[in-house]
Design an enzyme around this catalytic site. Structure first.
Site, PDB file in Angstrom:
ATOM      1  N   GLU A 150       0.828  -1.206   0.000  1.00 35.01           N
ATOM      2  CA  GLU A 150       0.000   0.000   0.000  1.00 35.01           C
ATOM      3  C   GLU A 150       0.865   1.260   0.000  1.00 35.01           C
ATOM      4  O   GLU A 150       1.639   1.473   0.938  1.00 35.01           O
ATOM      5  CB  GLU A 150      -0.895   0.026   1.243  1.00 35.01           C
ATOM      6  CG  GLU A 150      -1.735   1.295   1.370  1.00 35.01           C
ATOM      7  CD  GLU A 150      -2.420   1.417   2.711  1.00 35.01           C
ATOM      8  OE1 GLU A 150      -3.444   2.127   2.791  1.00 35.01           O
ATOM      9  OE2 GLU A 150      -1.933   0.800   3.700  1.00 35.01           O
ATOM     10  N   GLU A 247     -11.533   2.983   6.571  1.00 38.76           N
ATOM     11  CA  GLU A 247     -10.388   3.245   7.452  1.00 38.76           C
ATOM     12  C   GLU A 247     -10.322   4.740   7.745  1.00 38.76           C
ATOM     13  O   GLU A 247      -9.444   5.452   7.263  1.00 38.76           O
ATOM     14  CB  GLU A 247      -9.089   2.751   6.811  1.00 38.76           C
ATOM     15  CG  GLU A 247      -7.932   2.708   7.800  1.00 38.76           C
ATOM     16  CD  GLU A 247      -6.620   2.314   7.164  1.00 38.76           C
ATOM     17  OE1 GLU A 247      -5.866   1.556   7.792  1.00 38.76           O
ATOM     18  OE2 GLU A 247      -6.329   2.766   6.036  1.00 38.76           O
TER      19      GLU A 247
END
Length: 268
Positions: A150, A247
């Site tokens: 990521e 998130e």
């Protein structure tokens, strides 16, 4: 169809961690993710998943000493043995939680280095990163799991080794493992690069997981500069079959801020 997963490290902090599974299910989430599972036994986590009918969709491999500021091991020269142990431990939890995806955090470049030293460090980190990801992807493939990387924005995490989408794609191509995929966080991408819909269109073949949050404060997706209805509509039209992890840090009570998710099955 957009499937939302609650990030239990950030959402429902009104509850103790193991109680957040029930809170998420009660709010309409069918999947959960979080940063790290390792302070709880896999048996306790499995029970929480089973009792609340939610799927474990993602967590991170052990990141090193998080409390001391470490943010992953995958690119750190000299820490290869520790990274390999982290892979084995993460996959042990993934097997017991029936979690198909694990994220390997890249780690931080050294601070306070001159340009030459920084360039040399980046080369060393890159070589270590590729070697470690080849190992991790191989172990994950044996276990039937997908390994994710990521890009994380350097405003929230200064010095993070992996920060841009093209850098991540180059790593995916260099490693060449079918089960190594991109964890595409729209919040991080907006801060670093913007142009979210075009990024989704271009990167979809590489994407294994998506995450969302409002920009710039990382609150609910209906707060800030990103028009998420358009982004998620395009993601659905692209026939994305994975999860979308929520998130973000709620601006107040988690449940009170879930009105944005009614169209995706949430129950504020």
């Amino acid at each position: 169809m957009i499937r939302l997963a609650a990030n239990l490290s950030m959402l429902f902090q009104e509850h103790a961690f193991l109680d957040r599974f029930a809170a998420a299910a009660d709010a309409g989430f069918t999947g959960v993710e979080y940063l790290f599972p390792y302070v709880h036994s896999p048996e306790a986590l499995r029970t929480a998943l089973n009792e609340n009918g939610v799927e474990q969709v993602l967590f991170n491999l052990p990141p090193g000493d998080w409390a001391a500021g470490e943010r992953g091991l995958a690119s750190l020269p000299g820490r290869e043995a520790e990274f390999r142990d982290a892979v084995i431990e993460g996959l042990r939890y993934a097997a017991q939680l029936d979690c198909s995806r694990v994220h390997a955090m890249a780690g931080l470049l050294p601070e306070d280095a001159d340009a030459r030293t920084q360039a040399e460090a980046r080369e060393a980190h890159h070589a270590t990163y590729l070697a470690n990801l080849r190992f991790a992807a191989g172990e994950a493939a044996k276990a039937g799991r997908t390994l994710l990387i990521e890009p994380i924005n350097t405003r929230d995490m200064p010095g993070y080794f992996l920060s841009r989408q093209d850098q991540a794609v180059a790593v995916l191509e260099a490693v060449g493992a079918n089960n190594l995929r991109l964890q595409f966080d729209l919040y991080h991408c907006q801060i670093m690069e913007g142009d979210l819909i075009r990024h989704l269109e271009r990167l979809l073949p590489h994407i294994g997981h998506v995450q969302i949050a409002g920009v710039p404060e990382r609150h609910e997706p209906d707060i800030g500069e990103v028009h998420y209805p358009a982004v998620l509509e395009r993601l659905a039209a692209l026939d994305y079959r994975g999860w979308v992890g929520c998130e973000y840090r709620p601006a107040a009570d988690t449940r009170d801020g879930l009105g944005w998710g009614r169209d995706y099955g949430l129950q504020p």
